[in-house]
Structure formats: structure tokens, C-alpha cells
Design a protein around this motif. Structure first.
Motif, PDB file in Angstrom:
ATOM      1  N   GLN A 296       0.841  -1.329  -0.109  1.00  0.00           N
ATOM      2  CA  GLN A 296       0.077   0.007  -0.007  1.00  0.00           C
ATOM      3  C   GLN A 296       0.915   1.301  -0.034  1.00  0.00           C
ATOM      4  O   GLN A 296       0.514   2.215  -0.580  1.00  0.00           O
ATOM      5  CB  GLN A 296      -0.762  -0.144   1.138  1.00  0.00           C
ATOM      6  CG  GLN A 296      -1.875   1.179   1.298  1.00  0.00           C
ATOM      7  CD  GLN A 296      -2.465   1.296   2.421  1.00  0.00           C
ATOM      8  OE1 GLN A 296      -2.110   1.477   3.437  1.00  0.00           O
ATOM      9  NE2 GLN A 296      -3.647   0.602   2.599  1.00  0.00           N
ATOM     10  N   LYS A 297       2.021   1.261   0.623  1.00  0.00           N
ATOM     11  CA  LYS A 297       2.884   2.283   0.783  1.00  0.00           C
ATOM     12  C   LYS A 297       3.586   2.575  -0.455  1.00  0.00           C
ATOM     13  O   LYS A 297       4.462   3.382  -0.528  1.00  0.00           O
ATOM     14  CB  LYS A 297       3.754   2.284   2.211  1.00  0.00           C
ATOM     15  CG  LYS A 297       2.722   2.404   3.330  1.00  0.00           C
ATOM     16  CD  LYS A 297       2.011   3.816   3.662  1.00  0.00           C
ATOM     17  CE  LYS A 297       1.117   3.888   4.701  1.00  0.00           C
ATOM     18  NZ  LYS A 297       0.623   5.217   4.775  1.00  0.00           N
ATOM     19  N   GLY A 298       3.613   1.609  -1.422  1.00  0.00           N
ATOM     20  CA  GLY A 298       4.758   1.818  -2.260  1.00  0.00           C
ATOM     21  C   GLY A 298       6.000   1.306  -2.332  1.00  0.00           C
ATOM     22  O   GLY A 298       7.000   1.581  -3.172  1.00  0.00           O
ATOM     23  N   PHE A 299       6.444   0.598  -1.205  1.00  0.00           N
ATOM     24  CA  PHE A 299       7.782   0.215  -0.963  1.00  0.00           C
ATOM     25  C   PHE A 299       8.324  -0.924  -2.159  1.00  0.00           C
ATOM     26  O   PHE A 299       9.323  -0.743  -2.241  1.00  0.00           O
ATOM     27  CB  PHE A 299       8.016  -0.295   0.417  1.00  0.00           C
ATOM     28  CG  PHE A 299       7.683   0.488   1.452  1.00  0.00           C
ATOM     29  CD1 PHE A 299       7.618   1.969   1.374  1.00  0.00           C
ATOM     30  CD2 PHE A 299       7.271  -0.142   2.927  1.00  0.00           C
ATOM     31  CE1 PHE A 299       7.232   2.760   2.307  1.00  0.00           C
ATOM     32  CE2 PHE A 299       6.734   0.879   3.821  1.00  0.00           C
ATOM     33  CZ  PHE A 299       6.961   2.284   3.711  1.00  0.00           C
TER      34      PHE A 299
ATOM     35  N   PRO B 298      19.539 -12.852  -8.002  1.00  0.00           N
ATOM     36  CA  PRO B 298      19.957 -12.362  -6.929  1.00  0.00           C
ATOM     37  C   PRO B 298      19.324 -11.038  -6.780  1.00  0.00           C
ATOM     38  O   PRO B 298      19.257 -10.436  -5.816  1.00  0.00           O
ATOM     39  CB  PRO B 298      21.387 -12.424  -6.730  1.00  0.00           C
ATOM     40  CG  PRO B 298      21.917 -12.580  -8.281  1.00  0.00           C
ATOM     41  CD  PRO B 298      20.875 -13.150  -8.891  1.00  0.00           C
ATOM     42  N   GLY B 299      19.176 -10.282  -7.824  1.00  0.00           N
ATOM     43  CA  GLY B 299      18.827  -8.868  -7.834  1.00  0.00           C
ATOM     44  C   GLY B 299      17.589  -8.659  -7.463  1.00  0.00           C
ATOM     45  O   GLY B 299      16.979  -7.709  -6.644  1.00  0.00           O
ATOM     46  N   LEU B 300      16.543  -9.655  -7.889  1.00  0.00           N
ATOM     47  CA  LEU B 300      15.327  -9.666  -7.470  1.00  0.00           C
ATOM     48  C   LEU B 300      15.138  -9.914  -5.967  1.00  0.00           C
ATOM     49  O   LEU B 300      14.347  -9.141  -4.792  1.00  0.00           O
ATOM     50  CB  LEU B 300      14.491 -10.671  -8.219  1.00  0.00           C
ATOM     51  CG  LEU B 300      12.915 -10.648  -7.800  1.00  0.00           C
ATOM     52  CD1 LEU B 300      12.319  -9.481  -8.044  1.00  0.00           C
ATOM     53  CD2 LEU B 300      12.192 -11.939  -8.555  1.00  0.00           C
ATOM     54  N   VAL B 301      15.822 -10.955  -5.515  1.00  0.00           N
ATOM     55  CA  VAL B 301      15.948 -11.335  -4.203  1.00  0.00           C
ATOM     56  C   VAL B 301      16.302 -10.064  -3.398  1.00  0.00           C
ATOM     57  O   VAL B 301      15.701  -9.750  -2.404  1.00  0.00           O
ATOM     58  CB  VAL B 301      16.650 -12.329  -3.936  1.00  0.00           C
ATOM     59  CG1 VAL B 301      16.966 -12.811  -2.525  1.00  0.00           C
ATOM     60  CG2 VAL B 301      16.236 -13.758  -4.685  1.00  0.00           C
ATOM     61  N   LYS B 302      17.223  -9.314  -3.748  1.00  0.00           N
ATOM     62  CA  LYS B 302      17.740  -8.284  -2.960  1.00  0.00           C
ATOM     63  C   LYS B 302      16.820  -7.127  -2.883  1.00  0.00           C
ATOM     64  O   LYS B 302      16.601  -6.582  -1.758  1.00  0.00           O
ATOM     65  CB  LYS B 302      19.042  -7.608  -3.866  1.00  0.00           C
ATOM     66  CG  LYS B 302      19.756  -6.519  -2.825  1.00  0.00           C
ATOM     67  CD  LYS B 302      21.072  -6.075  -3.674  1.00  0.00           C
ATOM     68  CE  LYS B 302      21.740  -4.847  -2.709  1.00  0.00           C
ATOM     69  NZ  LYS B 302      21.248  -3.688  -2.906  1.00  0.00           N
ATOM     70  N   LYS B 303      15.947  -6.897  -4.054  1.00  0.00           N
ATOM     71  CA  LYS B 303      14.888  -5.884  -4.016  1.00  0.00           C
ATOM     72  C   LYS B 303      13.943  -6.285  -3.193  1.00  0.00           C
ATOM     73  O   LYS B 303      13.390  -5.374  -2.461  1.00  0.00           O
ATOM     74  CB  LYS B 303      14.607  -5.397  -5.468  1.00  0.00           C
ATOM     75  CG  LYS B 303      15.389  -4.874  -6.068  1.00  0.00           C
ATOM     76  CD  LYS B 303      15.094  -4.693  -7.746  1.00  0.00           C
ATOM     77  CE  LYS B 303      16.057  -4.123  -8.570  1.00  0.00           C
ATOM     78  NZ  LYS B 303      15.443  -3.878 -10.030  1.00  0.00           N
ATOM     79  N   PHE B 304      13.505  -7.366  -3.322  1.00  0.00           N
ATOM     80  CA  PHE B 304      12.259  -7.847  -2.499  1.00  0.00           C
ATOM     81  C   PHE B 304      12.658  -7.804  -0.846  1.00  0.00           C
ATOM     82  O   PHE B 304      12.047  -7.393  -0.011  1.00  0.00           O
ATOM     83  CB  PHE B 304      12.035  -9.525  -2.659  1.00  0.00           C
ATOM     84  CG  PHE B 304      10.918  -9.966  -1.817  1.00  0.00           C
ATOM     85  CD1 PHE B 304       9.441  -9.887  -2.121  1.00  0.00           C
ATOM     86  CD2 PHE B 304      11.162 -10.776  -0.663  1.00  0.00           C
ATOM     87  CE1 PHE B 304       8.415 -10.274  -1.443  1.00  0.00           C
ATOM     88  CE2 PHE B 304      10.094 -11.193   0.206  1.00  0.00           C
ATOM     89  CZ  PHE B 304       8.670 -11.013  -0.182  1.00  0.00           C
TER      90      PHE B 304
ATOM     91  N   MET C  67      10.817  -5.543   1.654  1.00  0.00           N
ATOM     92  CA  MET C  67      10.063  -6.145   2.853  1.00  0.00           C
ATOM     93  C   MET C  67      10.762  -5.569   4.310  1.00  0.00           C
ATOM     94  O   MET C  67       9.921  -5.367   5.315  1.00  0.00           O
ATOM     95  CB  MET C  67      10.365  -7.702   3.171  1.00  0.00           C
ATOM     96  CG  MET C  67       9.367  -8.259   3.691  1.00  0.00           C
ATOM     97  SD  MET C  67       7.738  -8.354   3.204  1.00  0.00           S
ATOM     98  CE  MET C  67       6.941  -7.795   5.039  1.00  0.00           C
ATOM     99  N   THR C  68      12.136  -5.155   4.372  1.00  0.00           N
ATOM    100  CA  THR C  68      12.599  -4.770   5.603  1.00  0.00           C
ATOM    101  C   THR C  68      12.194  -3.348   5.842  1.00  0.00           C
ATOM    102  O   THR C  68      11.861  -3.122   7.041  1.00  0.00           O
ATOM    103  CB  THR C  68      14.147  -4.753   5.440  1.00  0.00           C
ATOM    104  OG1 THR C  68      14.633  -5.997   5.115  1.00  0.00           O
ATOM    105  CG2 THR C  68      14.993  -4.025   6.543  1.00  0.00           C
ATOM    106  N   GLU C  69      11.855  -2.680   4.677  1.00  0.00           N
ATOM    107  CA  GLU C  69      11.184  -1.395   5.027  1.00  0.00           C
ATOM    108  C   GLU C  69       9.772  -1.407   5.624  1.00  0.00           C
ATOM    109  O   GLU C  69       9.465  -0.614   6.201  1.00  0.00           O
ATOM    110  CB  GLU C  69      11.330  -0.515   3.601  1.00  0.00           C
ATOM    111  CG  GLU C  69      10.719   0.866   3.653  1.00  0.00           C
ATOM    112  CD  GLU C  69      10.959   1.695   2.598  1.00  0.00           C
ATOM    113  OE1 GLU C  69      10.696   3.064   2.501  1.00  0.00           O
ATOM    114  OE2 GLU C  69      11.465   1.353   1.487  1.00  0.00           O
ATOM    115  N   SER C  70       9.163  -2.295   4.947  1.00  0.00           N
ATOM    116  CA  SER C  70       7.740  -2.823   5.120  1.00  0.00           C
ATOM    117  C   SER C  70       7.734  -3.264   6.895  1.00  0.00           C
ATOM    118  O   SER C  70       6.734  -2.794   7.631  1.00  0.00           O
ATOM    119  CB  SER C  70       7.245  -3.908   4.614  1.00  0.00           C
ATOM    120  OG  SER C  70       7.147  -3.413   3.222  1.00  0.00           O
TER     121      SER C  70
END
Length: 325
Positions: A60-63, A244-250, A254-257
Motif C-alpha cells: 500500500q505504501k509503495g515500498f 539475486p537482484g530480485l531477491v535483494k530488492k524484495f 520487505m525490511t522497509e515494510s
């Protein structure tokens, strides 16, 4: 609603069923689809419970959007579908309790935890799970559960292991507790009707039962470890190697969330109305977990030791560093 758990037999049977599947369904990138502007659609296997509120709040927050990820949450009928779903490429990521991931890895299932999911709030008497009894029950503490029948939502998993630890800590004999399997949403009625002596309940079942007069006699997560890492988000080891780039972004999103949900509990509580049927007084009163950004390895080592003592891993212990670090 069921917490994301599955017994060791379910893990083995389900994963054996997909072990022979090729990777053609998910493609070499491991992503389900890609849109314009570098946006990648990512499927996450979840069960719609309180614990995953940060995922929906982050969406919802766009993270995730700002990192080029379009989330598609896929509700599984039960926890047994999520681990094999991730391994087969049906989902890129999934949510599971830590005991289930340990069991899977000990059986050779190629999974890797990538970011924290939920943890005990550490409050004995007010944690996210509790052993609950009828108001007039003779059971006064966890010690009194010895010789009694206790409901858990899945046998041979995080529920009965941590309940045994509560009984042990209270001076009772954990080997004398009889566990039976009942879905969380059926537990308040089972306790009230005397079908079981007690039940290990998650939310919202715990809040519903207490509104009917039930009492809390143990807080197994908090009593096992006040910082117990209960669940994490995970992926397949194949995806960590291929994308690994996708895993890093997720993981970053998620950490920000998790941090946002921790800092804004009222918003986390309200987001529950968008993916569950929880509302009214239950929504107002239910207990939230903690959502720390970091996995607590010390608590997982303790949980693994207890699980090993319960015989959940067979001949091979899980490699916690490989799984969670």
C-alpha cells in the motif's frame, strides 16, 4: 485462520510431489512475468493472517513499487502448499513459520530464508499465541497441562514444541501432554464446549476466546524465547542463484515494510481489514506480533534444539546458518 505451519510429513510428501517438476513454468529469471518500465510481477504465497500485515502495508505504501516489484499475493489453502509452491516456481517467495522451514531443509528441500516475517512480542500473558482454557477450568498454569488434552493447529510443529517448553519451564512433565489437531477458528468452540482441556491459539482465535470468558495460562512463544523469530519470508535456492537482484530488492522492500509496520501499529492493524474478515472489537483488541527487521539467530538455535528433542528432524539436523543467514 491458520498460521502458516505444516508438519514434517506434509512437507516431505508435498515436496516429493514437485521435486520432479522442471523450471520451465517460471522461466530462467524465476519471475512470473515482466511488464513495462522494468516492473516485475512477483507472486508471494501467503496465508491471510495477522503476521503478514507488513507485506500488505508495504504494498500500500509503495515500498515494492518503487523497487520495480508488482506484488501478487496468492492465498494458499494451507501451509503445506507454500513451500513446494516456492520450490516449483509457482511462487517466487513465500511466508512460513521457522520450524516448517527447518524441517524442510533437513529433508533436503532447497529453500532459503531472505528476510524476517514475525516474532513473539515477548509479553507473557499477552503474546501473539497463548494456551487458553475455560474460565472455570482447574488448569491454573502450564504445569497443569500435563495429563491434559491440548489442541494445536498442526501436530509436530512449532505449536506443540513451544507448548512443551512452557510446561517444562513451569515444572510439569511435557511428555504427558496429549496434543490433538484442530483448526484455529474452531478452537474457541472446542474449549468452550469441553472437547479439549486447552488450546494453543493464534489470533484472532485467542481474542475471540477471551471475549467468551476464556483464560490464558501460558504464552509458549514468549516463554520459549522473548525474541523468538516465529516466521520468515523465503525463496528457493535456485532463485537466489538465478536472480539475486530480485531477491535483494524484495528483501529491501520487505525490511522497509517491517520497520514501517513496527512504527505504525495502528496502520498495521487497519490493513488487516483489506485481506481478512477481522473487524469490530476483535480488530481493536487482538494482539499484534513484533515485526523486527532482523532475524534472531539465538532464538532459532533454541527452537531447533527443542525441535530436535521432539524428533522433528530425523537423522539430519537443519543448517541454520545456510537457511537463515
Amino acid at each position: 485462520m491458520r498460521r502458516c505451519v505444516l508438519g514434517p510429513l506434509a512437507v516431505v510428501i508435498a515436496v516429493v510431489g514437485v521435486a520432479g517438476c522442471g523450471s520451465s513454468e517460471s522461466g530462467s529469471s524465476g519471475t512470473s512475468s515482466s511488464g513495462g518500465s522494468g516492473t516485475t510481477t512477483v507472486k508471494v504465497g501467503v496465508i491471510p493472517i495477522v503476521d503478514v500485515a507488513p507485506l500488505y502495508l508495504g504494498q500500500q505504501k509503495g515500498f515494492f513499487d518503487r523497487r520495480g516489484i508488482k506484488l501478487e499475493m496468492v492465498s494458499a489453502q494451507g501451509g503445506a502448499a507454500i513451500i513446494p509452491g516456492v520450490v516449483s516456481g509457482q511462487f517466487q517467495f513465500g511466508f512460513s513459520n521457522t520450524t516448517s522451514l527447518m524441517i524442510a531443509q533437513s529433508k533436503g528441500v532447497p529453500v532459503k530464508s531472505v528476510v524476517n516475517g514475525a516474532a513473539s512480542n515477548g509479553e507473557i500473558g499477552a503474546d501473539v499465541t497463548a494456551v487458553v482454557v475455560k474460565k472455570d477450568s482447574p488448569i491454573k498454569s502450564a504445569k497443569d497441562l500435563a495429563g491434559r488434552t491440548v489442541a494445536v493447529n498442526t501436530l509436530q510443529n512449532i505449536g506443540d514444541t513451544t507448548v512443551r517448553e512452557s510446561v517444562r519451564r513451569a515444572g510439569g512433565d511435557p511428555s504427558k501432554v496429549k496434543f490433538v489437531e484442530i483448526a484455529f477458528d474452531q478452537m474457541p468452540a472446542a474449549v468452550d464446549g469441553g472437547r479439549v482441556d486447552a488450546a494453543w491459539m493464534g489470533e484472532p482465535a485467542q481474542t475471540i476466546a477471551k471475549a467468551q470468558g476464556a483464560r490464558v495460562v501460558a504464552s509458549p512463544f514468549a516463554e520459549t524465547d522473548p525474541d523468538l523469530t516465529v516466521a520468515t519470508y523465503f525463496t528457493s535456492t535456485r532463485l537466489t542463484q538465478q536472480n539475486p537482484g530480485l531477491v535483494k530488492k524484495f528483501t529491501e522492500a520487505m525490511t522497509e515494510s517491517l520497520r514501517y509496520a513496527s512504527d505504525h501499529p495502528d496502520e498495521a492493524r487497519q490493513i488487516l481489514t483489506t485481506y481478512t474478515k477481522i473487524d469490530g472489537d476483535v480488530l481493536k483488541n487482538l494482539i499484534l506480533p513484533n515485526w523486527p527487521a532482523r532475524i534472531d539467530m539465538a532464538s532459532l538455535k533454541k527452537l531447533a534444539s527443542l525441535s530436535e528433542g521432539d524428533g522433528l528432524f530425523g537423522d539430519k539436523k537443519p543448517d541454520l546458518d545456510a537457511l537463515f543467514s
